[in-house]
Design a protein around this motif. Structure first.
Motif, PDB file in Angstrom:
ATOM      1  N   VAL A  93     -17.781   2.565  -7.512  1.00  0.00           N
ATOM      2  CA  VAL A  93     -17.437   2.044  -8.852  1.00  0.00           C
ATOM      3  C   VAL A  93     -16.122   1.260  -8.796  1.00  0.00           C
ATOM      4  O   VAL A  93     -16.041   0.130  -9.290  1.00  0.00           O
ATOM      5  N   PHE A  94     -15.111   1.832  -8.171  1.00  0.00           N
ATOM      6  CA  PHE A  94     -13.805   1.153  -8.101  1.00  0.00           C
ATOM      7  C   PHE A  94     -13.912  -0.159  -7.317  1.00  0.00           C
ATOM      8  O   PHE A  94     -13.440  -1.202  -7.777  1.00  0.00           O
ATOM      9  N   THR A  95     -14.510  -0.093  -6.130  1.00  0.00           N
ATOM     10  CA  THR A  95     -14.560  -1.289  -5.282  1.00  0.00           C
ATOM     11  C   THR A  95     -15.441  -2.357  -5.921  1.00  0.00           C
ATOM     12  O   THR A  95     -15.085  -3.536  -5.944  1.00  0.00           O
ATOM     13  N   ALA A  96     -16.584  -1.924  -6.446  1.00  0.00           N
ATOM     14  CA  ALA A  96     -17.530  -2.878  -7.046  1.00  0.00           C
ATOM     15  C   ALA A  96     -16.939  -3.543  -8.285  1.00  0.00           C
ATOM     16  O   ALA A  96     -17.276  -4.691  -8.591  1.00  0.00           O
ATOM     17  N   THR A  97     -16.050  -2.864  -8.993  1.00  0.00           N
ATOM     18  CA  THR A  97     -15.404  -3.466 -10.163  1.00  0.00           C
ATOM     19  C   THR A  97     -14.259  -4.379  -9.716  1.00  0.00           C
ATOM     20  O   THR A  97     -14.039  -5.449 -10.294  1.00  0.00           O
ATOM     21  N   GLY A  98     -13.557  -3.957  -8.693  1.00  0.00           N
ATOM     22  CA  GLY A  98     -12.386  -4.720  -8.235  1.00  0.00           C
ATOM     23  C   GLY A  98     -12.743  -6.063  -7.603  1.00  0.00           C
ATOM     24  O   GLY A  98     -12.039  -7.054  -7.821  1.00  0.00           O
ATOM     25  N   LEU A 102     -10.976  -9.677  -8.383  1.00  0.00           N
ATOM     26  CA  LEU A 102     -10.196 -10.320  -7.324  1.00  0.00           C
ATOM     27  C   LEU A 102     -10.734 -11.725  -7.039  1.00  0.00           C
ATOM     28  O   LEU A 102      -9.976 -12.698  -6.944  1.00  0.00           O
ATOM     29  N   SER A 103     -12.061 -11.816  -6.947  1.00  0.00           N
ATOM     30  CA  SER A 103     -12.703 -13.102  -6.630  1.00  0.00           C
ATOM     31  C   SER A 103     -12.462 -14.108  -7.751  1.00  0.00           C
ATOM     32  O   SER A 103     -12.210 -15.290  -7.488  1.00  0.00           O
ATOM     33  N   TRP A 117      -5.224  -6.467 -10.938  1.00  0.00           N
ATOM     34  CA  TRP A 117      -6.055  -5.287 -11.221  1.00  0.00           C
ATOM     35  C   TRP A 117      -7.227  -5.194 -10.241  1.00  0.00           C
ATOM     36  O   TRP A 117      -7.609  -4.106  -9.799  1.00  0.00           O
ATOM     37  N   GLY A 118      -7.778  -6.372  -9.916  1.00  0.00           N
ATOM     38  CA  GLY A 118      -8.862  -6.400  -8.921  1.00  0.00           C
ATOM     39  C   GLY A 118      -8.411  -5.803  -7.605  1.00  0.00           C
ATOM     40  O   GLY A 118      -9.086  -4.943  -7.017  1.00  0.00           O
ATOM     41  N   ALA A 119      -7.225  -6.232  -7.151  1.00  0.00           N
ATOM     42  CA  ALA A 119      -6.690  -5.738  -5.870  1.00  0.00           C
ATOM     43  C   ALA A 119      -6.400  -4.237  -5.941  1.00  0.00           C
ATOM     44  O   ALA A 119      -6.652  -3.497  -4.985  1.00  0.00           O
ATOM     45  N   ILE A 120      -5.888  -3.802  -7.094  1.00  0.00           N
ATOM     46  CA  ILE A 120      -5.583  -2.360  -7.251  1.00  0.00           C
ATOM     47  C   ILE A 120      -6.874  -1.542  -7.192  1.00  0.00           C
ATOM     48  O   ILE A 120      -6.957  -0.520  -6.496  1.00  0.00           O
ATOM     49  N   THR A 160      -5.299  -3.096   5.884  1.00  0.00           N
ATOM     50  CA  THR A 160      -5.575  -4.504   5.538  1.00  0.00           C
ATOM     51  C   THR A 160      -5.578  -4.685   4.026  1.00  0.00           C
ATOM     52  O   THR A 160      -4.994  -5.642   3.501  1.00  0.00           O
ATOM     53  N   ALA A 161      -6.244  -3.767   3.334  1.00  0.00           N
ATOM     54  CA  ALA A 161      -6.348  -3.862   1.877  1.00  0.00           C
ATOM     55  C   ALA A 161      -4.972  -3.685   1.228  1.00  0.00           C
ATOM     56  O   ALA A 161      -4.653  -4.376   0.251  1.00  0.00           O
ATOM     57  N   LEU A 162      -4.174  -2.798   1.796  1.00  0.00           N
ATOM     58  CA  LEU A 162      -2.830  -2.563   1.238  1.00  0.00           C
ATOM     59  C   LEU A 162      -1.972  -3.821   1.389  1.00  0.00           C
ATOM     60  O   LEU A 162      -1.262  -4.225   0.461  1.00  0.00           O
ATOM     61  N   ILE A 163      -2.062  -4.444   2.562  1.00  0.00           N
ATOM     62  CA  ILE A 163      -1.302  -5.689   2.772  1.00  0.00           C
ATOM     63  C   ILE A 163      -1.824  -6.767   1.813  1.00  0.00           C
ATOM     64  O   ILE A 163      -1.045  -7.523   1.222  1.00  0.00           O
ATOM     65  N   GLY A 164      -3.149  -6.803   1.629  1.00  0.00           N
ATOM     66  CA  GLY A 164      -3.743  -7.759   0.680  1.00  0.00           C
ATOM     67  C   GLY A 164      -3.189  -7.536  -0.727  1.00  0.00           C
ATOM     68  O   GLY A 164      -2.845  -8.498  -1.428  1.00  0.00           O
ATOM     69  N   LEU A 165      -3.078  -6.282  -1.114  1.00  0.00           N
ATOM     70  CA  LEU A 165      -2.540  -5.945  -2.449  1.00  0.00           C
ATOM     71  C   LEU A 165      -1.097  -6.453  -2.581  1.00  0.00           C
ATOM     72  O   LEU A 165      -0.725  -7.081  -3.585  1.00  0.00           O
ATOM     73  N   LEU A 166      -0.302  -6.200  -1.523  1.00  0.00           N
ATOM     74  CA  LEU A 166       1.104  -6.644  -1.558  1.00  0.00           C
ATOM     75  C   LEU A 166       1.185  -8.177  -1.597  1.00  0.00           C
ATOM     76  O   LEU A 166       2.040  -8.740  -2.281  1.00  0.00           O
ATOM     77  N   LEU A 167       0.253  -8.830  -0.885  1.00  0.00           N
ATOM     78  CA  LEU A 167       0.247 -10.302  -0.885  1.00  0.00           C
ATOM     79  C   LEU A 167      -0.088 -10.838  -2.275  1.00  0.00           C
ATOM     80  O   LEU A 167       0.471 -11.846  -2.704  1.00  0.00           O
ATOM     81  N   VAL A 168      -1.000 -10.173  -2.966  1.00  0.00           N
ATOM     82  CA  VAL A 168      -1.348 -10.588  -4.334  1.00  0.00           C
ATOM     83  C   VAL A 168      -0.108 -10.487  -5.224  1.00  0.00           C
ATOM     84  O   VAL A 168       0.225 -11.422  -5.965  1.00  0.00           O
ATOM     85  N   PHE A 169       0.611  -9.374  -5.119  1.00  0.00           N
ATOM     86  CA  PHE A 169       1.819  -9.206  -5.944  1.00  0.00           C
ATOM     87  C   PHE A 169       2.965 -10.110  -5.466  1.00  0.00           C
ATOM     88  O   PHE A 169       3.850 -10.457  -6.238  1.00  0.00           O
ATOM     89  N   ASN A 170       2.907 -10.494  -4.174  1.00  0.00           N
ATOM     90  CA  ASN A 170       3.948 -11.369  -3.624  1.00  0.00           C
ATOM     91  C   ASN A 170       3.922 -12.754  -4.282  1.00  0.00           C
ATOM     92  O   ASN A 170       4.931 -13.443  -4.308  1.00  0.00           O
ATOM     93  N   PHE A 171       2.765 -13.138  -4.829  1.00  0.00           N
ATOM     94  CA  PHE A 171       2.679 -14.438  -5.508  1.00  0.00           C
ATOM     95  C   PHE A 171       3.608 -14.464  -6.733  1.00  0.00           C
ATOM     96  O   PHE A 171       4.128 -15.509  -7.103  1.00  0.00           O
TER      97      PHE A 171
END
Lengths: 422, 107
Positions: A93-98, A102-103, A117-120, A160-171
């Motif tokens: 549920v979480f991944t399928a919603t996120g 994100l996309s 929120w998608g990344a979270i 990888t996902a955690l770094i992706g999350l940080l990259l999203v917030f890095n914007f």
């Protein structure tokens, strides 16, 4: 003779099937987006459409289907039932919603709340997945090679996902010292080598010999592959964080090449010592996918050499990503789906009738012709599209992406029909 | 076929029904696959003992095969209690596959 217990370890089909169905839908969406992008194919990889397609392929397609398969496979390897089916459903549920959030963020290039929120949500879903896998495999001796591949791959996925999350917030929040584009290759390679490569290696080295009924076993060889890939990843991280000269990046690339040569040797010997002489289409396709791992490795060597000569390698980098996600990752999924999903469906539909009457076999549950059409469309479409990227030929890109979509439709229809089989 | 039994007639009847139990992963029945090590009958206690193995300890279809064996024997020998014992020592090896089984796999 010592007696032994063999407890019922199968995860319920109802838990696993949504992952397969979601993945098929994501695959079709990615292929439609590929057609749209083909009309004005970008010249740089940091582009909204390409980032969207890449993340739908990596998360919606590759990761979702692998999560479903791991929920099925890890209890078998750990010899105990999945730690929690409820957690598995929650992770879906979480991944399928996120993923769509994100996309959408990538597609509109809006790095605001929706994408965050998608990344979270994706991270939350993958964290539950990690928890479930570790809790299931944790009681088992970690020296079992295939479990080690899977558990470590899932840990790399979370990183990888955690770094992706940080990259999203890095914007929007300046978390890192440099912009997110700088860290893109770091994030991508942890995912490609840490998640997909380790997982594909671990799962294929377990399933392919099993489906071939091979007499060959050599865990030492597989441990070598395991440590070579792990070493490559750790060296890559150190090199990246120390910002050393690009020449040094040949080291992790060389380690991965040696690992794949060792894996190739293992699979070749498994194939030669097989009892089942007639190899079916899905296994042939999976073996082809592993052989196609050579293409992105060749591409990365070309890219490294080009970067060292200060050449613009943007097209080569786009092609490199395409060769990975639409090449070996997709082909092995296309092959392995028709070895794993039929078992899951068969187990759900027919297990209570074994021994009482003649039953169809799992391999009878999917349409062989539709499977063949899928393969015959996908492989030429894949090579045409790759050529289109390199040669910048729009008509080739459009035609190839339409062929790939047709192949994707064959796949989706086949798995839907399989689930309706009674 | 290297299967042992305390009663040849019973073993022949049991083998006949156990040929309906297919290892779905391989598509071959458990008799030709050599998964059944021993079949014994106790006519006084009305018990049937089946000692069998799996191709691998991690066989994803292990439960299905075991349940199928139980069901096939229970349907044939209705008045008997069926006791299945799963063993991994000695482990299964491909040498246990019958000639018929090898022909099937080579098709």
């Amino acid at each position: 003779m010592d007696s032994a217990q063999h407890i019922n370890t199968a995860t319920r089909a109802a838990v696993v099937k949504p992952f397969f169905n979601y993945a098929a839908l994501a695959f079709l969406v990615a292929l439609v987006l590929l057609i749209i992008k083909s009309f004005s194919f970008p010249s740089h990889y940091f582009e909204p459409g390409l980032l969207t397609v890449t993340h739908i392929m990596a998360l919606g397609w590759g990761t979702m289907i692998v999560m479903g398969s791991v929920y099925q496979l890890i209890p078998v390897l750990a010899e105990q039932a999945l730690y929690s089916e409820k957690l598995a459903v929650a992770s879906f549920v979480f991944t399928a919603t996120g993923i769509p959030l994100l996309s959408y963020g990538f597609y509109t290039f809006n790095m605001g709340a929706i994408m965050q929120w998608g990344a979270i949500l994706v991270n939350a879903g993958l964290l539950l997945f990690l928890w479930n896998v570790v809790a299931t495999a944790g009681k088992k001796d970690f020296k079992e090679i295939h479990s080690s591949f899977i558990v470590s791959a899932v840990i790399w996925l979370q990183l990888t996902a955690l770094i992706g999350l940080l990259l999203v917030f890095n914007f929007t929040h300046n978390i890192f010292t440099k912009d997110s584009l700088y860290y893109l290759s770091f994030h991508a390679h942890l995912g490609i080598a840490g998640w997909f490569l380790l997982l594909v290696t671990g799962v294929s080295s377990r399933l392919i010999p099993m489906f071939l009924i091979s007499k060959y076993t050599n865990n030492n060889l597989l441990w070598q592959v395991f440590y070579l890939i792990q070493s490559a990843l750790i060296i890559f991280i150190i090199l990246f964080l120390c910002r050393v000269n690009n020449y040094f990046f040949y080291i992790p690339a060389a380690l991965v090449i040696i690992a794949l040569i060792r894996l190739g040797k293992f699979l070749k010997l498994s194939y030669q010592k097989r009892l089942r002489k007639r190899v079916d289409g899905p296994v042939r396709l999976s073996v082809t996918a592993i052989a196609l791992m050579a293409l992105p490795l060749l591409a990365i060597l070309i890219i490294l050499t080009g970067v060292l000569s200060d050449k613009n390698m943007a097209t080569a980098i786009i092609n490199y990503g395409f060769l990975i996600f639409f090449g070996w990752v997709t082909l092995i999924i296309l092959g392995m789906t028709f070895k794993t999903l039929p078992f899951i469906i068969w187990n759900e539909q027919f297990r209570n009738y074994t021994g009482s009457r003649a039953l169809p076999q799992p391999g009878d549950l999917y349409h062989k012709k539709l499977f063949n059409y899928m393969v015959w469309l996908y492989i030429p479409g894949f090579f045409m599209f790759s050529l289109g990227i390199v040669m910048h030929i729009k008509i080739l890109l459009v035609t190839a992406s339409c062929i790939l979509l047709l192949s994707g439709c064959c796949y989706a229809v086949n798995i839907l029909l399989m689930q309706r089989r009674r | 076929m290297n299967l042992i039994s305390n009663d040849e007639k019973f073993a022949a009847d049991a083998i006949e029904v156990l040929k309906y139990v297919i290892d779905p992963e391989i598509g071959l029945n458990i008799i030709d696959l050599g998964l059944v090590y021993q079949l014994d009958i106790d006519k006084e206690a009305l018990k049937i003992y089946c000692t069998m193995t799996l191709t691998t300890r991690f066989c994803p279809m292990g439960d299905v095969i075991r349940e199928g064996t139980q069901r096939a024997l229970a349907m044939k020998f209705r008045e008997y209690e069926i006791i299945i014992t799963l063993v991994f020592d000695p482990p299964w090896s491909s040498n246990r596959i019958s000639e018929e089984g090898r022909l099937f796999l080579n098709q």
